[in-house]
Design an enzyme around this catalytic site. Structure first.
Site, mmCIF file in Angstrom:
data_model
loop_
_atom_site.group_PDB
_atom_site.id
_atom_site.type_symbol
_atom_site.label_atom_id
_atom_site.label_comp_id
_atom_site.label_asym_id
_atom_site.label_seq_id
_atom_site.Cartn_x
_atom_site.Cartn_y
_atom_site.Cartn_z
ATOM 1 N N CYS A 119 38.496 61.583 -2.560
ATOM 2 C CA CYS A 119 38.682 61.156 -1.174
ATOM 3 C C CYS A 119 38.509 59.647 -1.141
ATOM 4 O O CYS A 119 37.446 59.141 -1.517
ATOM 5 C CB CYS A 119 37.642 61.837 -0.280
ATOM 6 N N CYS A 168 45.577 57.764 0.360
ATOM 7 C CA CYS A 168 44.748 58.909 0.739
ATOM 8 C C CYS A 168 45.203 60.068 -0.128
ATOM 9 O O CYS A 168 46.412 60.256 -0.337
ATOM 10 C CB CYS A 168 44.928 59.237 2.223
#
Length: 267
Positions: A77, A188
């Site tokens: 992440c 991302c």
């Protein structure tokens, strides 16, 4: 690379985006023992308080480690990686791998020296990301889009939902007329899951760059010579912090990652 004894690797994210990184690693190292944890009870991390992200990430990783002794953790992440790594490394003696937006390779690939970074709002505003741009893309014009909507679209797709291209085009509309934009960083881990759809919205872009392959290579390097903590045969499992809405979502996620079962972690 084959292991007679399976190292246990945990991938962690607030949602299912980190599965894109997990898939790259599993392809390179098919014989490891894989666990995937996602904090859907606090999803998305992109607009949450930094202290809460640190506390929850540490607590969840520790809880999984109590039952399944870990040999390596990947924080799959980008948003979490900008804030949690120091605290995790203070609390674990095993390797901790973070996820960094692939700004350096994108800047190197770009022929026009005009690149874009798509990331969460949380990642975009971090000083760490601005430092990456200053160090590795100082000679480029860098555009930025921070979007929570794209994360939600990727989540929906992996759970069997349809991707609304009109919504996607609207999110990326600031770049539509930028003819010289030739490299885009998928900043991302959710975004590789909708890469094909993003490509449709930005036909002028030649290179879409993510961090998955680089992370997989880093994991392979760090596992060399590691002393595996648990030497029993193990099943690949996935963990979440809140029950999913329906059985279809559960099955989609299990099938995508080839996991045996989903476990709900209690607070």
């Amino acid at each position: 690379m084959r292991f007679s004894i399976q190292p246990t690797i945990l991938f962690f994210d607030s949602g299912v985006g980190g599965l894109s990184v997990y898939k790259e690693t599993k392809q390179l190292l098919p014989d490891c023992h894989y666990l995937y944890g996602f904090d859907n009870g606090f999803f998305p991390y992109s607009e949450k308080d930094e202290k809460d992200i640190i506390d929850r990430t540490l607590r969840i990783c520790q809880k999984i480690n109590q039952t399944y002794p870990l040999d390596l953790i990947v924080i799959a992440c980008n948003t979490a990686s900008t804030v949690v790594l120091p605290e995790l490394r203070r609390n674990f003696s095993i390797p901790i791998v973070g996820t960094v937006p692939a700004i350096k390779p994108a800047a190197e690939m770009s022929e026009t020296k005009h690149i874009g970074l798509i990331a969460t709002k949380g990642t975009i505003k971090r000083t760490y990301v601005n430092d990456l741009i200053k160090n590795y893309a100082y000679h480029c014009m860098v555009e930025k889009i921070g979007s929570t909507k794209l994360v939600e679209i990727a989540e929906q797709k992996l759970r069997g939902g349809e991707v609304d291209l009109n919504v996607l085009k609207q999110e990326l509309s600031p770049w539509k007329t930028m003819k010289s934009l030739d490299s885009v960083v998928l900043g991302c881990t959710h975004f590789p899951l909708i890469k094909e759809e993003i490509e449709c919205c930005l036909p002028q872009v030649k290179f879409f760059v993510s961090s998955g392959k680089a992370i997989a290579k880093r994991v392979k390097f760090l596992l060399k010579g590691i002393e595996v903590r648990s030497k029993i045969q193990k099943k690949n499992l996935i963990f979440c912090t809140k029950p999913l809405e329906d059985d279809k979502s559960v099955q989609q996620i299990l099938d995508f990652g080839e996991f045996e079962n989903l476990v709900i972690l209690s607070d």
